[in-house]
Design a protein around this motif. Structure first.
Motif, PDB file in Angstrom:
ATOM      1  N   MET A 128    -127.342   0.372 -28.494  1.00  0.00           N
ATOM      2  CA  MET A 128    -126.236   1.317 -28.451  1.00  0.00           C
ATOM      3  C   MET A 128    -124.975   0.714 -27.839  1.00  0.00           C
ATOM      4  O   MET A 128    -123.858   1.074 -28.211  1.00  0.00           O
ATOM      5  CB  MET A 128    -126.642   2.570 -27.672  1.00  0.00           C
ATOM      6  N   GLU A 129    -125.141  -0.220 -26.923  1.00  0.00           N
ATOM      7  CA  GLU A 129    -123.970  -0.873 -26.334  1.00  0.00           C
ATOM      8  C   GLU A 129    -123.237  -1.679 -27.400  1.00  0.00           C
ATOM      9  O   GLU A 129    -121.998  -1.650 -27.495  1.00  0.00           O
ATOM     10  CB  GLU A 129    -124.382  -1.771 -25.182  1.00  0.00           C
ATOM     11  N   SER A 130    -123.998  -2.395 -28.227  1.00  0.00           N
ATOM     12  CA  SER A 130    -123.396  -3.170 -29.308  1.00  0.00           C
ATOM     13  C   SER A 130    -122.741  -2.259 -30.338  1.00  0.00           C
ATOM     14  O   SER A 130    -121.645  -2.546 -30.837  1.00  0.00           O
ATOM     15  CB  SER A 130    -124.464  -4.039 -29.988  1.00  0.00           C
ATOM     16  N   PRO A 136    -114.291   1.683 -33.264  1.00  0.00           N
ATOM     17  CA  PRO A 136    -112.918   1.776 -32.771  1.00  0.00           C
ATOM     18  C   PRO A 136    -112.762   2.875 -31.726  1.00  0.00           C
ATOM     19  O   PRO A 136    -111.945   2.765 -30.819  1.00  0.00           O
ATOM     20  CB  PRO A 136    -112.112   2.092 -34.036  1.00  0.00           C
ATOM     21  N   GLN A 137    -113.570   3.928 -31.872  1.00  0.00           N
ATOM     22  CA  GLN A 137    -113.523   5.022 -30.902  1.00  0.00           C
ATOM     23  C   GLN A 137    -114.922   5.591 -30.719  1.00  0.00           C
ATOM     24  O   GLN A 137    -115.573   5.986 -31.677  1.00  0.00           O
ATOM     25  CB  GLN A 137    -112.572   6.122 -31.362  1.00  0.00           C
ATOM     26  N   THR A 138    -115.409   5.605 -29.468  1.00  0.00           N
ATOM     27  CA  THR A 138    -116.679   6.235 -29.135  1.00  0.00           C
ATOM     28  C   THR A 138    -116.384   7.630 -28.597  1.00  0.00           C
ATOM     29  O   THR A 138    -115.678   7.776 -27.598  1.00  0.00           O
ATOM     30  CB  THR A 138    -117.457   5.417 -28.096  1.00  0.00           C
ATOM     31  N   LYS A 139    -116.934   8.649 -29.260  1.00  0.00           N
ATOM     32  CA  LYS A 139    -116.585  10.031 -28.926  1.00  0.00           C
ATOM     33  C   LYS A 139    -117.674  10.782 -28.160  1.00  0.00           C
ATOM     34  O   LYS A 139    -117.416  11.820 -27.559  1.00  0.00           O
ATOM     35  CB  LYS A 139    -116.265  10.806 -30.207  1.00  0.00           C
ATOM     36  N   GLY A 140    -118.892  10.286 -28.220  1.00  0.00           N
ATOM     37  CA  GLY A 140    -119.970  10.998 -27.541  1.00  0.00           C
ATOM     38  C   GLY A 140    -121.155  10.103 -27.265  1.00  0.00           C
ATOM     39  O   GLY A 140    -121.477   9.227 -28.066  1.00  0.00           O
ATOM     40  N   ILE A 141    -121.791  10.297 -26.121  1.00  0.00           N
ATOM     41  CA  ILE A 141    -122.991   9.556 -25.749  1.00  0.00           C
ATOM     42  C   ILE A 141    -123.977  10.524 -25.107  1.00  0.00           C
ATOM     43  O   ILE A 141    -123.617  11.306 -24.237  1.00  0.00           O
ATOM     44  CB  ILE A 141    -122.683   8.412 -24.756  1.00  0.00           C
ATOM     45  N   ARG A 142    -125.202  10.484 -25.569  1.00  0.00           N
ATOM     46  CA  ARG A 142    -126.280  11.245 -24.945  1.00  0.00           C
ATOM     47  C   ARG A 142    -127.264  10.246 -24.372  1.00  0.00           C
ATOM     48  O   ARG A 142    -127.630   9.275 -25.048  1.00  0.00           O
ATOM     49  CB  ARG A 142    -126.967  12.146 -25.972  1.00  0.00           C
ATOM     50  N   ASN A 163    -116.130   5.794 -19.271  1.00  0.00           N
ATOM     51  CA  ASN A 163    -116.685   6.511 -18.120  1.00  0.00           C
ATOM     52  C   ASN A 163    -117.780   5.655 -17.477  1.00  0.00           C
ATOM     53  O   ASN A 163    -118.631   5.093 -18.165  1.00  0.00           O
ATOM     54  CB  ASN A 163    -117.252   7.856 -18.575  1.00  0.00           C
ATOM     55  N   GLU A 164    -117.765   5.553 -16.160  1.00  0.00           N
ATOM     56  CA  GLU A 164    -118.684   4.662 -15.456  1.00  0.00           C
ATOM     57  C   GLU A 164    -120.149   4.999 -15.715  1.00  0.00           C
ATOM     58  O   GLU A 164    -120.973   4.112 -15.965  1.00  0.00           O
ATOM     59  CB  GLU A 164    -118.401   4.721 -13.949  1.00  0.00           C
ATOM     60  N   GLU A 165    -120.488   6.289 -15.691  1.00  0.00           N
ATOM     61  CA  GLU A 165    -121.886   6.688 -15.896  1.00  0.00           C
ATOM     62  C   GLU A 165    -122.314   6.427 -17.337  1.00  0.00           C
ATOM     63  O   GLU A 165    -123.447   5.998 -17.588  1.00  0.00           O
ATOM     64  CB  GLU A 165    -122.060   8.162 -15.551  1.00  0.00           C
ATOM     65  N   ALA A 166    -121.401   6.667 -18.292  1.00  0.00           N
ATOM     66  CA  ALA A 166    -121.708   6.402 -19.697  1.00  0.00           C
ATOM     67  C   ALA A 166    -121.870   4.910 -19.949  1.00  0.00           C
ATOM     68  O   ALA A 166    -122.766   4.479 -20.694  1.00  0.00           O
ATOM     69  CB  ALA A 166    -120.619   6.982 -20.595  1.00  0.00           C
ATOM     70  N   VAL A 167    -121.020   4.110 -19.315  1.00  0.00           N
ATOM     71  CA  VAL A 167    -121.118   2.653 -19.454  1.00  0.00           C
ATOM     72  C   VAL A 167    -122.456   2.155 -18.911  1.00  0.00           C
ATOM     73  O   VAL A 167    -123.118   1.307 -19.519  1.00  0.00           O
ATOM     74  CB  VAL A 167    -119.940   1.959 -18.731  1.00  0.00           C
ATOM     75  N   ASP A 168    -122.857   2.694 -17.758  1.00  0.00           N
ATOM     76  CA  ASP A 168    -124.156   2.312 -17.187  1.00  0.00           C
ATOM     77  C   ASP A 168    -125.295   2.650 -18.139  1.00  0.00           C
ATOM     78  O   ASP A 168    -126.250   1.871 -18.287  1.00  0.00           O
ATOM     79  CB  ASP A 168    -124.376   3.035 -15.856  1.00  0.00           C
ATOM     80  N   ALA A 169    -125.213   3.819 -18.791  1.00  0.00           N
ATOM     81  CA  ALA A 169    -126.258   4.231 -19.731  1.00  0.00           C
ATOM     82  C   ALA A 169    -126.335   3.262 -20.904  1.00  0.00           C
ATOM     83  O   ALA A 169    -127.427   2.900 -21.361  1.00  0.00           O
ATOM     84  CB  ALA A 169    -125.986   5.649 -20.225  1.00  0.00           C
ATOM     85  N   GLN A 171    -125.311   0.065 -20.927  1.00  0.00           N
ATOM     86  CA  GLN A 171    -125.748  -1.246 -20.461  1.00  0.00           C
ATOM     87  C   GLN A 171    -127.221  -1.277 -20.081  1.00  0.00           C
ATOM     88  O   GLN A 171    -127.882  -2.312 -20.218  1.00  0.00           O
ATOM     89  CB  GLN A 171    -124.891  -1.674 -19.261  1.00  0.00           C
ATOM     90  N   ASN A 172    -127.735  -0.137 -19.614  1.00  0.00           N
ATOM     91  CA  ASN A 172    -129.139  -0.066 -19.184  1.00  0.00           C
ATOM     92  C   ASN A 172    -130.073   0.422 -20.278  1.00  0.00           C
ATOM     93  O   ASN A 172    -131.234   0.758 -20.010  1.00  0.00           O
ATOM     94  CB  ASN A 172    -129.261   0.842 -17.955  1.00  0.00           C
ATOM     95  N   ASP A 173    -129.581   0.502 -21.522  1.00  0.00           N
ATOM     96  CA  ASP A 173    -130.395   0.892 -22.679  1.00  0.00           C
ATOM     97  C   ASP A 173    -130.980   2.290 -22.524  1.00  0.00           C
ATOM     98  O   ASP A 173    -132.107   2.568 -22.929  1.00  0.00           O
ATOM     99  CB  ASP A 173    -131.525  -0.125 -22.898  1.00  0.00           C
ATOM    100  N   ALA A 174    -130.191   3.184 -21.900  1.00  0.00           N
ATOM    101  CA  ALA A 174    -130.651   4.564 -21.704  1.00  0.00           C
ATOM    102  C   ALA A 174    -130.066   5.515 -22.733  1.00  0.00           C
ATOM    103  O   ALA A 174    -130.496   6.673 -22.816  1.00  0.00           O
ATOM    104  CB  ALA A 174    -130.289   5.042 -20.300  1.00  0.00           C
ATOM    105  N   ALA A 175    -129.085   5.070 -23.511  1.00  0.00           N
ATOM    106  CA  ALA A 175    -128.439   5.942 -24.497  1.00  0.00           C
ATOM    107  C   ALA A 175    -129.382   6.212 -25.659  1.00  0.00           C
ATOM    108  O   ALA A 175    -129.988   5.294 -26.219  1.00  0.00           O
ATOM    109  CB  ALA A 175    -127.153   5.305 -25.007  1.00  0.00           C
ATOM    110  N   ILE A 176    -129.526   7.489 -26.021  1.00  0.00           N
ATOM    111  CA  ILE A 176    -130.410   7.857 -27.120  1.00  0.00           C
ATOM    112  C   ILE A 176    -129.636   8.384 -28.325  1.00  0.00           C
ATOM    113  O   ILE A 176    -130.218   8.594 -29.391  1.00  0.00           O
ATOM    114  CB  ILE A 176    -131.450   8.911 -26.675  1.00  0.00           C
ATOM    115  N   GLN A 177    -128.330   8.573 -28.155  1.00  0.00           N
ATOM    116  CA  GLN A 177    -127.509   9.078 -29.262  1.00  0.00           C
ATOM    117  C   GLN A 177    -126.056   8.695 -29.016  1.00  0.00           C
ATOM    118  O   GLN A 177    -125.585   8.719 -27.879  1.00  0.00           O
ATOM    119  CB  GLN A 177    -127.626  10.595 -29.366  1.00  0.00           C
ATOM    120  N   ILE A 178    -125.361   8.330 -30.094  1.00  0.00           N
ATOM    121  CA  ILE A 178    -123.962   7.960 -29.962  1.00  0.00           C
ATOM    122  C   ILE A 178    -123.174   8.563 -31.119  1.00  0.00           C
ATOM    123  O   ILE A 178    -123.676   8.649 -32.243  1.00  0.00           O
ATOM    124  CB  ILE A 178    -123.806   6.422 -29.920  1.00  0.00           C
TER     125      ILE A 178
END
Length: 231
Positions: A128-130, A136-142, A163-169, A171-178
């Motif tokens: 998800m980080e990649s 060009p624009q990231t509008k949502g992260i779960r 957003n710092e918390e979203a960036v951490d998610a 980078q830490n492979d915690a994002a399940i939806q973008i």
């Protein structure tokens, strides 16, 4: 109206007998699959099409008029039948289903259990980080969280990826939806992609109205754009 969502899976083995294949559990019919008579070429990718049917138990309270007793009857559970298509490319080892992801998940699990079927598949783990970096624009992260009393968080905004918390998610492979924009067909298209293997287009695909399966073609282009497929 063409579907604007699709499910996808990585498939390393997909051998289905000729003719109609019935799917059962404990001798109870659950669905069926039949290979279509023709293949479908999207870009340079050849897909074999399969016509599928699956019956799912729905737990919900409904009221139905029974003509036999001429009165309304309440039910808290009923069966619903879904007719959908599966598109499989042995070349790309990818499977697309125009059913919802929950239906696709249950269908493939039951299909793989049939004795005369050889099916090996898995969800594709997405970076998800990649993907965010390609948008060009990231509008949502779960993403998943260990915060007390909370298992999921949803962030949305024009620049949610700063957003710092979203960036951490990410980078830490915690994002399940973008959710974000991608350059598809020469213009920005808003899409949602999930780790569950769901792809949704929030942008009209009217420019593909002359195509037989516009969402299939669009999804193939999206997966190429985010680096999941190389065609």
């Amino acid at each position: 109206m063409p579907a604007t969502s699709i499910s996808f899976r990585r498939v390393t083995q997909f051998v289905i007998p000729e003719g109609l294949v019935q799917i059962t559990k404990a001798n109870v019919p659950l669905g069926s699959i039949r290979r279509d008579t023709h293949t479908l070429t999207v870009g340079r990718v050849v897909f074999q099409k399969y016509r599928c049917q699956y019956t799912k138990d729905i737990v919900d309270e409904i009221t139905v008029y029974d003509t036999n007793i001429e009165d309304y009857v309440e039910y808290d559970q009923y069966k619903k039948s879904f007719d959908f298509n599966i598109f499989y490319s042995s070349q790309q080892q990818i499977l697309f289903s125009d059913a919802t992801t929950p239906v696709t998940k249950k269908f493939l699990k039951q299909l793989a259990a049939e004795d005369n079927v050889e099916l090996d598949y898995q969800t594709i783990h997405l970076d998800m980080e990649s993907i965010s970096g390609r948008m060009p624009q990231t509008k949502g992260i779960r993403f998943s969280t260990v915060d007390e009393g909370v298992t999921r968080k949803n962030f949305s905004g024009d620049e949610v990826d700063v957003n710092e918390e979203a960036v951490d998610a990410l980078q830490n492979d915690a994002a399940i939806q973008i959710i974000g924009t991608l350059d598809i067909g020469g213009r920005g298209r808003t899409v949602m992609i999930s780790q569950a293997g769901t792809l949704v287009s929030f942008t009209s695909l009217v420019y593909m109205d002359d195509r037989e399966y516009p969402m299939l073609e669009f999804s193939l282009e999206v997966l190429q754009e985010i680096g999941v497929l190389t065609v």
